[in-house]
Structure formats: C-alpha cells, structure tokens
Design an enzyme around this catalytic site. Structure first.
Site, PDB file in Angstrom:
ATOM      1  N   VAL A 289       0.838  -1.204   0.000  1.00 28.84           N
ATOM      2  CA  VAL A 289       0.000   0.000   0.000  1.00 28.84           C
ATOM      3  C   VAL A 289       0.868   1.246   0.000  1.00 28.84           C
ATOM      4  CG1 VAL A 289      -1.668   1.323   1.347  1.00 28.84           C
ATOM      5  CG2 VAL A 289      -1.960  -1.138   1.089  1.00 28.84           C
ATOM      6  N   ASP A 336      -5.688  22.138 -41.834  1.00 28.86           N
ATOM      7  CA  ASP A 336      -6.438  22.300 -43.062  1.00 28.86           C
ATOM      8  C   ASP A 336      -6.598  23.806 -43.307  1.00 28.86           C
ATOM      9  OD1 ASP A 336      -8.094  21.604 -45.255  1.00 28.86           O
ATOM     10  OD2 ASP A 336      -9.857  21.992 -44.038  1.00 28.86           O
ATOM     11  N   ASP A 639     -12.151  20.178 -41.019  1.00 33.44           N
ATOM     12  CA  ASP A 639     -13.597  20.219 -40.852  1.00 33.44           C
ATOM     13  C   ASP A 639     -14.331  19.395 -41.900  1.00 33.44           C
ATOM     14  OD1 ASP A 639     -13.075  21.722 -43.084  1.00 33.44           O
ATOM     15  OD2 ASP A 639     -14.431  23.360 -42.565  1.00 33.44           O
ATOM     16  N   ASP A 643     -10.605  15.014 -44.139  1.00 30.24           N
ATOM     17  CA  ASP A 643      -9.652  15.169 -43.030  1.00 30.24           C
ATOM     18  C   ASP A 643      -9.790  14.071 -41.979  1.00 30.24           C
ATOM     19  OD1 ASP A 643      -8.742  17.683 -44.048  1.00 30.24           O
ATOM     20  OD2 ASP A 643     -10.528  18.625 -43.213  1.00 30.24           O
TER      21      ASP A 643
END
Length: 926
Positions: A289, A336, A639, A643
């Site tokens: 632990v 882009d 967009d 792409d």
C-alpha cells in the site's frame, strides 16, 4: 462488369471514353439496367452504404481496464488483506479498483464511431433510369452500372463517370478541400494519373451539386467509393495511447518493481527473524500500500478533468481526459486551410478596373466594406462593372450573410453592395433578354439586358469568365474615363495584372461588355455568336480570406516552438500565397510531387516544407505518420470528411464545430467556435495541466519513496515489529491528506512565460534521470525527518499497538506532506510566492483532519493512533517545518545556477527543432 477491386487496381474511369465506361458496366445510356440486373448486382456487391465497425462491449472494455498492472497489484493487496482479516483495508482498496475500472471504461465508451457517422451521411433518394424509365428509389439500392440523373441541390449518391452535363459544378470541399465549386464536364482526360481534385469528368459520393444538371454511370458504390476508402482508412487506424498514458504505464512498472523488491526484502528479513505468516502478510500489505501509488490514477484523472473543464470554457471540447495532456506536448500542427485557417467565405480582395488598381476591404459575406484607391485619382464610375457583378450571376446574399448559390458569385454580389448597388433590385429592374449560361467547356457566362448607360437606355451584353477566355474574345479595353483603346495596346498590361493577382493566390474573374443596340432579335436567336469583339472592363481577385486571429495564432505557435504546416486540397500556388500571408515557414509542394517522394526523402525534406497543396486524404494520413515517426506530437485540424482519417491518426485530431459529423467523430477535440486561435489557447492550457501533473507526480513520488524507506528501515531494524505505520494509516494519508495539496497544485496559475518555452520532448519521460534523483532526494528528506521524529518520541518502539512514536510518525508525515505540497507546487520557482493565501486556506483542512485522526476516539481505534500532548504537537510541527525549508533552499540554489549564461538553443532549433527541444528539456532537468 464494374470492378470492385481497390482504387489502385481499378481502371482509371476518367481516362476512358464515356461509352467505354458504360460498356464496361454492361449498362445502357438510354434504358439503364433492368430490375433483374440491379437485384443480381446488389446481391453480389451489397448495398450502397458504408460498413461500420462492431463496437466492443462494455464488459470487454472493463476487463481490459482490470488487466492494468496497477489495478492487478491492488487486487492482490485486497485479496491478501481479506486472508489476514484486514477487512477495512480490503474494502478501501477494492473500492479504489472499482473506481479506476469504471472511470477507464467510461473513457473508452466515449470513443466515436467515425465509420457509423459516414454511413449516416448516405443520400436517402436518387433518380435513376431502370428498365428505360426514370424512377426514384433509396440510394442504398444503387449498384454499379446504374444511370443516375443529377441537378443543382442534389448530393451525389455514389462515385460515377459523367455521361452528359450542362453547366455542372460540384462542391468537393468535403472530399478534396477545394474551397470553390469545381466545374465538371464529360470530356475524357488524356493523362493516366490525375489527382482526385482534377478528375473533372468524375463525381464522388456525398459531394453536392451547386449548379447545372448531369447524368452519370455509377462506377463504384459502398466501400469502394472514395468515401468508402476513407472509412477503410478510419477502420485501419488504431487508436494510440497518449504520451501521458505511456509514461504512467512505464512509471507503474518501475514502481511495481520497487514495491515487490521491497516486499521481498521485508519477507526475507521476517523469515530469518522467525516472524509468523500473518505478520509477514501484514508487513507485505503495508509495504504494498505504501509503494503502490494507489491514488495516482484517480488524482491524475481529477486534474485532467479539471483541465477539460477549462478547455470547454475556452470553447475547446476534448472527448477523452488524456487528450488534455497530449495538447501540452504538441510540437507540430498540420492545419487544413478551408474553414480552419480561412473563413470559407469567398471575398473580393483586389480590383483592376479601367487600368487602375483598387483594394477592397471587409470580411466574408458581410456587405460592409470600402473600396480604396491611390490619392489624387478621380472617383471612378463603377456602373458598368456593377451591372456585371449583379446581372452576370445568380447567387443571392442576405443582409445577415446567408448565401444561396455559388459562393464565388456571392462574393461578386457582396462587392456590388460595397459599390452601393443592390443585386436583387438591379435584377428586377433589368431582366435578362437572353443568356449564354456558364459551362466549363468555354468558361464564361454572358447575359443581355436593356441598361441605363451614359444617360440613356442601351442594349448591352455583359460577360464574366476566366481572364484568358475573356481577353481572347475582346477587341478593345476601357481606360480611365471609359475611353476604349485597341486591346493590343494594353494586352501586356492586362496579362501582367492577371499574373499579379494569380501569384497572390487569388481566383481571378474578368468582366467585359458590348453594346448591341438594334440587334435584340438576332441575339435571342443565337446569343453565343455575339460573345466576341468585347470591350474589357476589369478583373477581380477573389480569395477565401484568413480568419483574423489566424496570423497571431501562428506567431504564438512559433514562439512556443511549434511547427505549423498548412495542408489543403487547393492548388499549391493558392496555398503558398496564403501560407506567406500567415507567416508559415518556407517551402511549398503539390500533391503529385509529394506522392513521388519516398518516406525517407519526405522526412528529410519536412523541415523545409510548410505548405502542401492538392493533397489527398492518403497524403494527409502519410504526413501525420511520418511526422510521428520522427518524434513529433502532431495536432491535425480539419472540418471536412477528407480530413477524418488524418484526424484519427494524429496524436490530437482537432475538428471544427461547424464541420462534418464524421470529422467530429474522428477527432479527439472539437473547437466549437471554429477558431484556429482557440487551438493555441488549448495548447497553452494543455501545457499548464502537464506542468501541474509533473508537480503532482513529483509530490506523490517523494511521498511514496519516503514511505518505502520508512517501512524498509522499520523492518530491518525491527521498529514497531517492522510495521512503521498501519495499512489504514497509509491509505488515510493517500486519501485524506494528500488530496488537499493536490488541489493547491491544480488551482495554481500557470507561469506567464509558458508559451515562450519549447514543447517538451515526449521521448523524455516524466521519470527521467534528473526527476528520479529529485524525487528520491525529497523522499529521503521526508523519510529522515519522520524517522528521526519517531525515534526521538517517548514511548515503546517494539510494538504494533497504538503508541506515541507511531502516532508522531503519522503526524509528522501528514504535516510534512501538507507543507511539501505548498512548496512543490512550483519548480524551480518558489512555492512561497503569491498567490499563497488561497493555498494556505485549502491546506488548513488536512491539518484539521490530522488533529481529528489523532484526538477523536473512533478514528483512534480505526487508525491505531493515540492522543498527543501540546509539547508533542509542537515537536511534530518543528520536525515538519524542516521539509519546506530544505526544499526551498535547494530550489534557490538551482535558480541561481540556471541564471548563469548558457548556450542559446535557437541556432540548434533552426537545424533540428526536435533536438533543440530535447536539449532544452534536458537543461531544465539538470
């Protein structure tokens, strides 16, 4: 029969005669396919739809999470805890495992089904010839060989070869990135290898018809279309782990080795000492632990979630929390152009009229703007040009900027408004008497009207088209004052003006006119014969303008050491001009040249290439892959459907909020405001979050090392029967003490110079040599202070029962952790600088919790603590203060050393930015 082989193996339909394509499809131009043939082909080729990937089940994802190394170690701890009767410990550890599995599974379930989104884009209905009759049916029932009829407003239902067309134009931005509508006609192309964007006799699935009519023969359907190939690429791109995921997995393995090595040492010592099995198991659990970073996944998730909320407020939505950290490591952006860096709104920028230049301002389809000229020149009379702008086009633009029709013509309508002319009113005032509609075969449009010119009504021909085509049909040209001169006198000047506009990346349209009084009947009978002997009026240069914030965003990215490249379907000349305006780096290349390069050649040339024109979806995917192999962390923005595959491949795919659903599903982040500048803001936040994660891991690892050393020393020297702290004491420390210093780290503001540093090298792990030494040194410090406080505290050190030494160790460890969190929230900056009051308010909570754990009865029973006297509390506080004093002194020494003159990295960066980034990061770690 039309083949269903992959595109590379199929025939080049664009290079074959239309009749030959129909024959290869065993179809007929007039009658099309029979219903029986269509049914047979549908059974053979399947429906015209995009196949989707089967989604993994929730249980499968949960099992994968459970197999994580850290969770397996925690499961082992829980099982052993039950065996020896440490039920409370087992319950807490098991709850932690469940929490980790649930959170991880939820993230996986958010993975987007990109291919499903493509399938939803399928056109519902088509008009095709079957059995010699025109029928309408579902697009999914199309088969290769069908004869399909298209008109303006239609979405192309499948890939096809044009058979006939009339003034046909299609909008292919979703597929190729070409911002302007593309003229189409059925003429056979001579070349055998033509880029997708130049296949003028082909139409493609899910592109839209913006003008004209056509018939086509279907050549590919479903997964064999260009859209289908994109879907296949999406399926083939395996999701990759983020840099942080990889580093945490590596760190977990290191900690696992440390933990189980320590457990082995403790067990061997216990066996030699003759300890019972139960005692050894208790020691093993306590050690496990202590050494396993049980709270690491949860706390990292919390910090990433905090970062995700900050990004959402900045209009950047991330799908998975780990993508927040990936943003901070971004070293290259492939953007882009259309709709991302630009507004996707065609705008007239330059005007050449009557031999003089004019500049047009205003953005997009807003009708506000001015036309400016050189001082001292007479105010021009734009009447004849305004007639051409309004009457030689069909598009409409509302006052709110909504466009119906061709976007290039919309730019002309907006220019007319800036001249002071209302297009709809002008069209009603002067209707067309005759027209020659635009066609890609002859590349011009002509209309004939009765117009008010020079104080009287005259019958005038107005022509709009490509400059070379219009000039070829002109015999004269207007000069200032509307004086017409023979064209040969000014031909060189007009040609140079056209070249000037083209080199700026502008799309050029020319305008001409001709007076035809008394020839109305002849014009109506044969308008085409009158498109000659024109007088040249002027030229306009049209461009899809940059977003206002894009230039500043690129400048900020460069200052942060991030390479920005533009990748677009537009021609390289147009892209190069926009790249120069943006301030991108040198070098432009077209798709065909790119495809001719080997991967090694391309990788070597990338530092000198920043603009890529006329690229295909495969090119975008290849670029991302090569850049990633060179060590870059790649962000890709876009967009459009073309792409999508590259967005999925990139380390951080960034979709625009107004983009296609496919792109949003494939990307890892969505910019809701379509603002490229928001991406830079997101990277800044990502860097800040990563810095916070590093601060947290530094804090957490120091604490873990101190616990490991504490338990090893307690076992070796038989302090408290080898158990320095109980397992529940350790878990209490993890969850009720360290939580608050972590909150301080999360809320700490980022340094002001964050975006003036190079991006971190993802190949330099969080657990690098310098960091590991620092963690160990801070851990030794906390261990030494805690051990000294325990050894010098009054009481029995040879029992595991509640005692003052064990309680003292617990309190010093708690208070030391609180103060360590305060000073470790920044590095190498001082943690004692403003804002500090908010941090102190938060850290007062774990101090109170520590007092409760020691002084309240039921917590004493649970944790095995005992009450301390006032003097003992003061002693604990004194021991704890040693930790921040030493840490701050060490950081001050490092800051003084770093202020010494050092070798600049800018020269290296110009040669090899990745090497420069590594050098900079190594320098910071030293």
């Amino acid at each position: 029969m039309v083949s269903t082989e992959p595109a590379q193996a199929r025939g080049a339909w664009y290079a074959q005669d239309a009749d030959a394509v129909v024959a290869a499809a065993f179809s007929d131009r007039t009658s099309g396919l029979t219903a029986h043939e269509a049914d047979d082909r549908r059974r053979r080729y399947g429906p015209n739809e995009i196949a989707s990937e089967p989604a993994p089940s929730t249980w499968t994802l949960a099992l994968q999470q459970l197999k994580d190394l850290m969770n397996l170690m925690l499961v082992a701890v829980a099982v052993v805890s039950i065996v020896i009767g440490e039920v409370p410990t087992a319950i807490i550890v098991a709850a932690l495992v469940v929490l980790n599995v649930v959170m991880g599974t939820q993230q996986e379930l958010k993975a987007r089904a990109s291919v499903d989104a493509l399938a939803k884009m399928q056109t519902p209905q088509v008009r095709a010839t079957r059995d010699g009759a025109l029928v309408q049916f579902a697009a999914t029932d199309l088969v290769p060989g069908d004869i399909v009829h298209l008109e303006a407003g239609d979405v192309v239902p499948a890939d096809g070869r044009l058979l006939t067309s009339a003034t046909l134009e299609t909008q292919e931005a979703a597929l190729t990135g070409e911002s302007a509508p593309v003229p189409k006609d059925p003429r056979t192309l001579d070349a055998a290898d033509v880029p997708l964007g130049d296949r003028s006799n082909m139409v493609f699935q899910n592109t839209s018809v913006t003008r004209g009519t056509a018939t086509m023969v279907v050549t590919e359907t479903g997964m064999n279309t260009q859209m289908g190939e994109i879907a296949s690429m999406l399926s083939a791109v395996a999701p990759s782990k983020s840099p942080l995921q990889r580093e945490l997995n590596s760190l977990t393995k290191v900690l696992g080795i440390i933990a189980w090595t320590a457990v082995a040492i403790i067990v061997i010592i216990g066996l030699l000492r003759g300890d019972s099995v139960t005692t050894l198991l208790l020691l093993g659990i306590s050690m496990g632990v202590s050494a396993i970073p049980t709270g690491l996944p949860t706390f990292v998730q919390a910090m990433l979630a905090f970062g995700a909320r900050q990004l959402a407020e900045a209009k950047a939505v991330v799908k998975n929390l780990t993508d927040v950290e990936t943003l901070g490591a971004t070293s290259a952006i492939n953007s882009d152009k259309t709709g991302t860096l630009t507004m996707n709104q065609m705008t007239v920028r330059s005007l050449y009229f009557h031999g003089r230049w004019y500049t047009v301002d205003g953005e997009g389809y807003s009708k506000t703007g001015r036309i400016t000229q050189a001082a001292g020149e007479a105010v021009p009379d734009f009447t004849l040009l305004a007639y051409g702008l309004c009457l030689d086009s069909d598009a409409t633009v509302s006052d709110t900027g909504e466009v119906v029709g061709d976007p290039t013509e919309a730019a002309l309508v907006v220019l007319a408004a800036k001249v002071g002319v209302d297009a709809p009113l002008t069209r009603r005032q002067y209707p067309r008497v005759a027209e020659v509609p635009f066609d890609s075969a002859y590349k011009f449009m002509a209309t004939f009207h009765h117009l008010q010119v020079d104080g009287g009504t005259q019958f005038v021909e107005l022509v709009k088209g490509g400059p070379d085509v219009v000039l070829a049909r002109c015999g004269s040209a207007f000069r200032p004052g509307r004086q017409a001169v023979p064209l040969d006198e000014v031909r060189d000047e007009l040609t140079e003006a056209n070249r000037t506009l083209s080199e700026k990346g502008l799309r050029v349209l020319a305008f001409a006119a001709r007076r035809l009084d008394g020839q109305e009947d002849a014009v109506v009978a044969d308008p085409m014969s009158f498109v000659e002997d024109l007088t040249f009026v002027g030229m306009v240069g049209i461009i899809d303008p940059l977003r206002p914030e894009a230039i500043d965003a690129v400048r900020t990215a460069h200052a942060a050491g991030i390479d920005v490249r533009m990748i677009t379907g537009d021609h390289a000349i147009t892209a190069s001009a926009i790249g120069a305006e943006l301030g991108l780096g040198p070098g432009a290349i077209g798709g065909p040249e790119l495809q001719a390069m080997t991967d090694d050649d391309l990788a070597a040339a990338l530092p000198r290439l920043h603009v890529f024109g006329r690229v295909t979806p495969q090119d975008k995917l290849r670029l991302a892959d090569i850049m990633q192999k060179s060590g870059a962390v790649v962000a890709m923005t876009g967009d459009a459907v073309n792409d999508a595959a590259a967005l999925k491949k990139a380390d951080i795919g960034v979709a625009m909020g107004s983009g296609s659903e496919v792109t949003k599903q494939a990307g890892k982040m969505i910019l809701t405001d379509d603002n490229f500048g928001t991406l830079i803001t997101a990277i800044r936040l990502g860097r800040s979050i990563y810095e916070k994660i590093v601060s947290y891991i530094r804090y957490q690892m120091s604490k873990l090392f101190s616990l490991v050393l504490l338990f090893l020393v307690a076992s070796i020297f038989d302090i408290n029967d080898g158990v320095a702290l109980t397992p529940l004491m350790v878990l209490f420390q993890h969850f009720f003490i360290t939580l608050f210093p972590v909150a301080v780290i999360m809320l700490d503001p980022p340094p002001p110079d964050l975006m003036n540093k190079p991006p971190r090298d993802p190949r330099l792990p969080i657990a690098n040599r310098g960091a590991f030494i620092q963690w160990l040194a801070y851990g030794v410090l906390q261990f030494a202070v805690t051990l000294a406080a325990m050894l010098l505290a009054p009481g029995d050190l040879s029992t595991t029962e509640a005692s003052v030494p064990m309680t003292t160790a617990f309190v010093v460890l708690s208070l030391g952790s609180v103060l360590a969190g305060l000073v470790m929230r920044r590095d190498p900056e001082s943690g004692l600088t403003a804002p500090i009051l908010t941090a102190l308010k938060i850290l007062s909570v774990p101090v109170v919790v520590t007092v409760f754990a020691v002084e309240i009865g039921f917590l004493q029973d649970l944790l095995m603590t005992t009450s301390l006297t006032g003097a003992q509390w003061l002693a604990c506080l004194g021991w704890s203060l040693i930790i921040p004093v030493v840490v701050e002194a060490e950081k001050a020494i490092r800051r003084r050393r770093h202020t010494q003159p050092s070798t600049p990295i800018t020269a290296t960066a110009a040669v090899d930015p990745h090497r420069a980034r590594r050098d900079a990061n190594h320098a910071l770690d030293r």
